[in-house]
Write an enzyme that holds these catalytic residues in place. Structure first.
Site, PDB file in Angstrom:
ATOM      1  N   ASP A  96       0.929  -1.024   0.217  1.00 50.44           N
ATOM      2  CA  ASP A  96       0.059  -0.011  -0.106  1.00 50.44           C
ATOM      3  C   ASP A  96       0.877   1.045  -0.083  1.00 50.44           C
ATOM      4  O   ASP A  96       1.896   1.340   0.840  1.00 50.44           O
ATOM      5  CB  ASP A  96      -0.924  -0.156   1.300  1.00 50.44           C
ATOM      6  CG  ASP A  96      -1.811   0.970   1.407  1.00 50.44           C
ATOM      7  OD1 ASP A  96      -2.014   1.879   0.662  1.00 50.44           O
ATOM      8  OD2 ASP A  96      -2.385   1.139   2.638  1.00 50.44           O
ATOM      9  N   GLU A 190       1.275   6.854   6.592  1.00 52.85           N
ATOM     10  CA  GLU A 190       0.704   7.564   5.813  1.00 52.85           C
ATOM     11  C   GLU A 190       0.445   8.906   6.299  1.00 52.85           C
ATOM     12  O   GLU A 190      -0.856   9.319   6.535  1.00 52.85           O
ATOM     13  CB  GLU A 190      -0.442   7.005   4.715  1.00 52.85           C
ATOM     14  CG  GLU A 190      -1.434   6.417   5.655  1.00 52.85           C
ATOM     15  CD  GLU A 190      -2.530   5.754   4.758  1.00 52.85           C
ATOM     16  OE1 GLU A 190      -2.853   6.096   3.848  1.00 52.85           O
ATOM     17  OE2 GLU A 190      -2.819   4.640   5.247  1.00 52.85           O
TER      18      GLU A 190
END
Ligand code: MN
Ligand code: MN
Length: 289
Positions: A96, A190
């Site tokens: 990801d 993130e």
């Protein structure tokens, strides 16, 4: 018989996701459609692995959870701040990763660079035994130092096989979590950075859905996407032009649920950088270089 270890499969998925992210970022340009870019990235992944979720293309004050619909006509405009978030999986092992690019201008170079810097500060902290909140602290400090604000209600997460958000959350601001990282865990970090208030709110349909039932009526969706998030676009292979009606029906029966597009509450511009990491005794390895 399984010859490869979990680690090797994460490595493989991560390498493909990282390459897809880079190719996607380079493919964004003024006048090109969101749909072209999404399909270009997804085709790249599908030739080598499977899709862990639809390519998220989130522009300006949209932070996440938007993918173009089948008949989407939006095109990139000069000055757009574009987040490309991609997920590939190999046998359920997910990579990801995300990055941000500005179309034709560099008004937001600092905002974009800050997300990368915050991610790299966080990566320096990651190793077995470290508390989650130390990662959050590193992210927040870097963002504040650069004069911006972290998005507080979007966070990093642990990953497990066929499970994108597997239990551990990694906030982008300091908050006591207690939990320590363990060797062999796989996490995605993130940071989302904004010049707004640092909160995102739901704003309409993002064309991304998840299963919310095990009913036989959604057996085909489960089989194809392994319980991972899927795009409205992808359902056309199953339901053809009846897809919009079918989606409305499945939502009404609560067999699937939408992800809503997430938009910064004050209309602030948002940047994002993300890597998937393998936690080691003395540090970590970036799986999505
Ligand atoms: Mn992501
Ligand atoms: Mn993620």
């Amino acid at each position: 018989m399984r010859y490869m270890e979990d680690y090797d499969l994460y490595k493989e998925a991560g390498k493909i996701a990282g390459e897809a992210r880079r190719k996607g970022i380079a493919y964004v340009k003024e006048g090109r459609s969101y749909l072209e870019v999404a399909e270009y990235i997804e085709d790249y992944i599908l030739q080598r692995a499977e899709l862990a979720f639809p390519v998220n293309i989130s522009v300006n004050s949209t932070a996440a959870h938007y993918t173009p619909s089948k008949h989407d006509e939006k095109v990139f405009k000069r000055g757009d701040v574009v987040k490309i978030d991609v997920g590939a999986h190999v046998d359920g092992y997910i990579g990801d990763t995300a990055a941000t690019v500005e179309v034709g201008t560099s008004l937001y170079a600092d905002l974009i660079e800050t997300a990368k810097m915050a991610l790299h500060e966080a990566i320096r902290v990651v190793k077995a035994g470290v508390k989650i909140e130390e990662i959050s602290r590193a992210i927040e400090e870097k963002i504040i130092e650069q004069g911006f604000v972290p998005v507080k209600n979007l966070q990093g997460h642990s990953l497990e096989r066929y499970n994108l958000h597997a239990g551990i959350s990694i906030p982008n601001y300091y908050r006591k979590m207690g939990r320590r990282l363990k060797e062999g865990e796989v996490i995605a970090i993130e940071p989302f950075v904004t010049n707004g208030d640092g909160i995102v709110v739901d704003e309409g349909i993002g064309n991304i859905y998840r299963l919310s039932s095990n009913s036989p009526m959604v057996r085909e969706i489960k089989k194809r996407f392994h319980g991972l998030p899927f795009a409205e676009r992808w359902l056309y292979d199953i339901y053809g032009e009846k897809t919009p009606l079918k989606i409305a029906f499945l939502m009404k029966r609560r067999l699937i649920a939408p992800y809503f597009k997430l938009v910064e509450v004050k209309g602030g511009i948002v940047s994002q950088a993300e890597h998937t990491l393998y936690v080691k005794q003395d540090g970590c390895e970036i799986l999505t270089p």
